[in-house]
Motif scaffolding. Structure first.
Motif, PDB file in Angstrom:
ATOM      1  N   THR A  13       0.950  16.359   2.118  1.00  0.00           N
ATOM      2  CA  THR A  13       1.539  16.070   3.424  1.00  0.00           C
ATOM      3  C   THR A  13       2.595  14.994   3.217  1.00  0.00           C
ATOM      4  O   THR A  13       3.074  14.802   2.099  1.00  0.00           O
ATOM      5  N   ASP A  14       2.988  14.308   4.267  1.00  0.00           N
ATOM      6  CA  ASP A  14       3.931  13.207   4.105  1.00  0.00           C
ATOM      7  C   ASP A  14       3.355  11.950   4.746  1.00  0.00           C
ATOM      8  O   ASP A  14       2.312  11.988   5.395  1.00  0.00           O
ATOM      9  N   SER A  15       4.043  10.848   4.547  1.00  0.00           N
ATOM     10  CA  SER A  15       3.486   9.558   4.938  1.00  0.00           C
ATOM     11  C   SER A  15       3.347   9.382   6.435  1.00  0.00           C
ATOM     12  O   SER A  15       2.628   8.493   6.897  1.00  0.00           O
ATOM     13  N   THR A  16       3.992  10.241   7.237  1.00  0.00           N
ATOM     14  CA  THR A  16       3.876  10.097   8.690  1.00  0.00           C
ATOM     15  C   THR A  16       2.571  10.675   9.235  1.00  0.00           C
ATOM     16  O   THR A  16       2.327  10.604  10.439  1.00  0.00           O
ATOM     17  N   ALA A  17       1.723  11.249   8.374  1.00  0.00           N
ATOM     18  CA  ALA A  17       0.413  11.730   8.831  1.00  0.00           C
ATOM     19  C   ALA A  17      -0.510  10.566   9.164  1.00  0.00           C
ATOM     20  O   ALA A  17      -1.449  10.724   9.954  1.00  0.00           O
ATOM     21  N   TYR A  18      -0.279   9.417   8.537  1.00  0.00           N
ATOM     22  CA  TYR A  18      -1.057   8.199   8.791  1.00  0.00           C
ATOM     23  C   TYR A  18      -2.554   8.423   8.652  1.00  0.00           C
ATOM     24  O   TYR A  18      -3.356   7.899   9.416  1.00  0.00           O
ATOM     25  N   LEU A  19      -2.910   9.226   7.642  1.00  0.00           N
ATOM     26  CA  LEU A  19      -4.316   9.397   7.310  1.00  0.00           C
ATOM     27  C   LEU A  19      -4.854   8.125   6.676  1.00  0.00           C
ATOM     28  O   LEU A  19      -4.165   7.485   5.872  1.00  0.00           O
ATOM     29  N   PRO A  20      -6.086   7.749   6.995  1.00  0.00           N
ATOM     30  CA  PRO A  20      -6.688   6.593   6.314  1.00  0.00           C
ATOM     31  C   PRO A  20      -6.724   6.820   4.809  1.00  0.00           C
ATOM     32  O   PRO A  20      -6.922   7.949   4.343  1.00  0.00           O
ATOM     33  N   ARG A  21      -6.545   5.757   4.069  1.00  0.00           N
ATOM     34  CA  ARG A  21      -6.531   5.877   2.606  1.00  0.00           C
ATOM     35  C   ARG A  21      -7.813   6.526   2.093  1.00  0.00           C
ATOM     36  O   ARG A  21      -7.791   7.335   1.162  1.00  0.00           O
ATOM     37  N   ALA A  22      -8.938   6.182   2.712  1.00  0.00           N
ATOM     38  CA  ALA A  22     -10.208   6.751   2.277  1.00  0.00           C
ATOM     39  C   ALA A  22     -10.225   8.267   2.454  1.00  0.00           C
ATOM     40  O   ALA A  22     -10.776   8.997   1.623  1.00  0.00           O
ATOM     41  N   ALA A  23      -9.613   8.758   3.546  1.00  0.00           N
ATOM     42  CA  ALA A  23      -9.566  10.204   3.783  1.00  0.00           C
ATOM     43  C   ALA A  23      -8.662  10.893   2.763  1.00  0.00           C
ATOM     44  O   ALA A  23      -8.981  11.989   2.264  1.00  0.00           O
ATOM     45  N   LEU A  24      -7.532  10.275   2.441  1.00  0.00           N
ATOM     46  CA  LEU A  24      -6.645  10.831   1.415  1.00  0.00           C
ATOM     47  C   LEU A  24      -7.374  10.969   0.086  1.00  0.00           C
ATOM     48  O   LEU A  24      -7.283  12.000  -0.597  1.00  0.00           O
ATOM     49  N   GLN A  25      -8.116   9.938  -0.284  1.00  0.00           N
ATOM     50  CA  GLN A  25      -8.823   9.950  -1.561  1.00  0.00           C
ATOM     51  C   GLN A  25      -9.985  10.936  -1.543  1.00  0.00           C
ATOM     52  O   GLN A  25     -10.190  11.682  -2.507  1.00  0.00           O
ATOM     53  N   ARG A  26     -10.745  10.944  -0.459  1.00  0.00           N
ATOM     54  CA  ARG A  26     -11.920  11.804  -0.381  1.00  0.00           C
ATOM     55  C   ARG A  26     -11.540  13.279  -0.466  1.00  0.00           C
ATOM     56  O   ARG A  26     -12.243  14.071  -1.098  1.00  0.00           O
ATOM     57  N   HIS A  27     -10.412  13.643   0.150  1.00  0.00           N
ATOM     58  CA  HIS A  27     -10.001  15.045   0.174  1.00  0.00           C
ATOM     59  C   HIS A  27      -8.880  15.351  -0.822  1.00  0.00           C
ATOM     60  O   HIS A  27      -8.348  16.470  -0.818  1.00  0.00           O
ATOM     61  N   ALA A  28      -8.529  14.379  -1.652  1.00  0.00           N
ATOM     62  CA  ALA A  28      -7.484  14.554  -2.668  1.00  0.00           C
ATOM     63  C   ALA A  28      -6.187  15.078  -2.062  1.00  0.00           C
ATOM     64  O   ALA A  28      -5.547  15.997  -2.584  1.00  0.00           O
ATOM     65  N   ILE A  29      -5.794  14.508  -0.925  1.00  0.00           N
ATOM     66  CA  ILE A  29      -4.542  14.863  -0.270  1.00  0.00           C
ATOM     67  C   ILE A  29      -3.438  13.937  -0.765  1.00  0.00           C
ATOM     68  O   ILE A  29      -3.620  12.716  -0.816  1.00  0.00           O
ATOM     69  N   THR A  30      -2.303  14.508  -1.119  1.00  0.00           N
ATOM     70  CA  THR A  30      -1.154  13.728  -1.582  1.00  0.00           C
ATOM     71  C   THR A  30      -0.164  13.554  -0.435  1.00  0.00           C
ATOM     72  O   THR A  30       0.231  14.540   0.201  1.00  0.00           O
ATOM     73  N   ALA A  31       0.241  12.318  -0.160  1.00  0.00           N
ATOM     74  CA  ALA A  31       1.209  12.032   0.906  1.00  0.00           C
ATOM     75  C   ALA A  31       2.527  11.567   0.287  1.00  0.00           C
ATOM     76  O   ALA A  31       2.572  10.524  -0.373  1.00  0.00           O
ATOM     77  N   VAL A  32       3.584  12.332   0.489  1.00  0.00           N
ATOM     78  CA  VAL A  32       4.910  11.985  -0.035  1.00  0.00           C
ATOM     79  C   VAL A  32       5.591  11.054   0.969  1.00  0.00           C
ATOM     80  O   VAL A  32       5.678  11.379   2.160  1.00  0.00           O
ATOM     81  N   PRO A  33       6.077   9.893   0.512  1.00  0.00           N
ATOM     82  CA  PRO A  33       6.604   8.909   1.473  1.00  0.00           C
ATOM     83  C   PRO A  33       7.996   9.220   1.987  1.00  0.00           C
ATOM     84  O   PRO A  33       8.862   9.662   1.246  1.00  0.00           O
ATOM     85  N   LEU A  34       8.194   8.980   3.295  1.00  0.00           N
ATOM     86  CA  LEU A  34       9.533   8.903   3.858  1.00  0.00           C
ATOM     87  C   LEU A  34      10.080   7.503   3.601  1.00  0.00           C
ATOM     88  O   LEU A  34       9.355   6.625   3.121  1.00  0.00           O
ATOM     89  N   THR A  35      11.341   7.306   3.950  1.00  0.00           N
ATOM     90  CA  THR A  35      12.013   6.036   3.679  1.00  0.00           C
ATOM     91  C   THR A  35      12.487   5.392   4.972  1.00  0.00           C
ATOM     92  O   THR A  35      12.961   6.088   5.885  1.00  0.00           O
ATOM     93  N   VAL A  36      12.337   4.096   5.043  1.00  0.00           N
ATOM     94  CA  VAL A  36      12.883   3.310   6.151  1.00  0.00           C
ATOM     95  C   VAL A  36      14.074   2.526   5.626  1.00  0.00           C
ATOM     96  O   VAL A  36      13.978   1.865   4.574  1.00  0.00           O
ATOM     97  N   VAL A  37      15.186   2.621   6.320  1.00  0.00           N
ATOM     98  CA  VAL A  37      16.394   1.879   5.923  1.00  0.00           C
ATOM     99  C   VAL A  37      16.537   0.692   6.865  1.00  0.00           C
ATOM    100  O   VAL A  37      16.739   0.851   8.071  1.00  0.00           O
ATOM    101  N   LEU A  38      16.404  -0.499   6.301  1.00  0.00           N
ATOM    102  CA  LEU A  38      16.462  -1.740   7.059  1.00  0.00           C
ATOM    103  C   LEU A  38      17.670  -2.516   6.561  1.00  0.00           C
ATOM    104  O   LEU A  38      17.659  -3.059   5.456  1.00  0.00           O
TER     105      LEU A  38
END
Length: 281
Positions: free
Chosen positions: A9-34
């Motif tokens: 998925t991508d980083s805007t899913a805002y899944l808890p880190r524990a859920a990402l690890q438990r289900h081995a889901i990879t989140a590809v990050p979007l970028t913020v330009v500040l």
């Protein structure tokens, strides 16, 4: 990653880190330009930093992951043993993330199904969890995709913002809707509909808007088994209080997630955001 169907998925899913690890889901990050800095969501910039920048009227925008970022992710997952990949992303109405994933999928070493969920935040997160659970139970690539799409069809997302200015600046809501929402100092309630943000109702005060948000969530949840997420930006007291009331009022509540949104969504909604995602099982 040894599971036959892997979930991205991508980083805007805002899944808890524990859920990402438990289900081995990879989140590809979007970028913020500040200003002149490009920072990865989740690792290099926080939502709170974005909220502070917006309050100081600094220029903040966002950008999608590159196709190469997805391609590298798909290669790594395939190398680890996955035979296919489901790649689930935020609405293409908000971002070019889906398009970047499609470009990368064409060159991936294993079959990749890219899905525009039409969702964002935990509305997207619940879709990723549904796909992961289907894959964990031995489901095929098609079955994992179907589970995610079914969850997306059933999921609703509603949110309150203090002002529509940030959504208007980022092009996520039309100028006419923004003007309508700002008229007579009313407070806007919004919803995700067909992958877009629509003005749902106008309420006179913030307290009445939040009370109405609660009522809508309870009505949508009904009596069946349901997962709920409460999101906020720089409004933890509001979110905790709303979550507690929903915990008491929703009889079929299975899981309740409470979290601050990440930097990307925060950049477009501004401080004061309060959102509810209702996702029947």
């Amino acid at each position: 990653m040894s599971r036959h169907v892997a979930i991205v998925t991508d980083s805007t899913a805002y899944l808890p880190r524990a859920a990402l690890q438990r289900h081995a889901i990879t989140a590809v990050p979007l970028t913020v330009v500040l200003g002149d800095e490009a920072l990865e969501e989740g690792t290099e910039i926080s939502a709170r930093s974005v909220a502070q920048a917006l309050q100081k009227r600094r220029y903040v925008t966002t950008s999608r992951p590159s196709p190469e970022a997805f391609a590298a992710t798909y290669r790594e997952i395939a190398k680890a043993g996955a035979q296919s990949i489901v790649s689930l992303h935020l609405s293409s109405e908000f971002s070019g993330t889906y398009d970047a994933a499609v470009l990368a999928a064409a060159e991936a070493p294993v079959p990749v199904r890219v899905v525009d969920t039409g969702m964002v935040a935990m509305a997207l997160g619940f879709c990723a969890l549904a796909a992961a659970e289907a894959a964990e139970s031995g489901g095929s690539l098609d079955e994992a995709v179907a589970a995610a799409e079914k969850r997306a069809e059933q999921t609703s997302a509603y949110f309150y913002v203090d002002t529509l200015d940030y959504l208007r600046r980022g092009g996520r809501i039309g100028a006419a809707q923004a003007l309508l929402g700002s008229a007579l100092a009313v407070k806007p309630l919004l919803q995700l509909a067909e992958g877009r943000i629509d003005l749902l109702e106008k309420v006179r005060t913030a307290s009445k808007a939040i009370a109405r948000l609660e009522e809508i969530a309870v009505e949508r949840a009904g009596e069946g088994q349901v997962d709920i997420a409460v999101h906020h930006l720089a409004a933890p007291d509001r979110s905790d209080a709303l979550a507690e009331r929903l915990r008491e009022r929703v009889p079929g509540l299975a899981e309740l997630h409470v979290s601050e949104v990440g930097a990307v969504i925060g950049a477009h909604t501004g401080p004061g955001l309060l959102g509810v995602v209702v996702s029947p099982r």
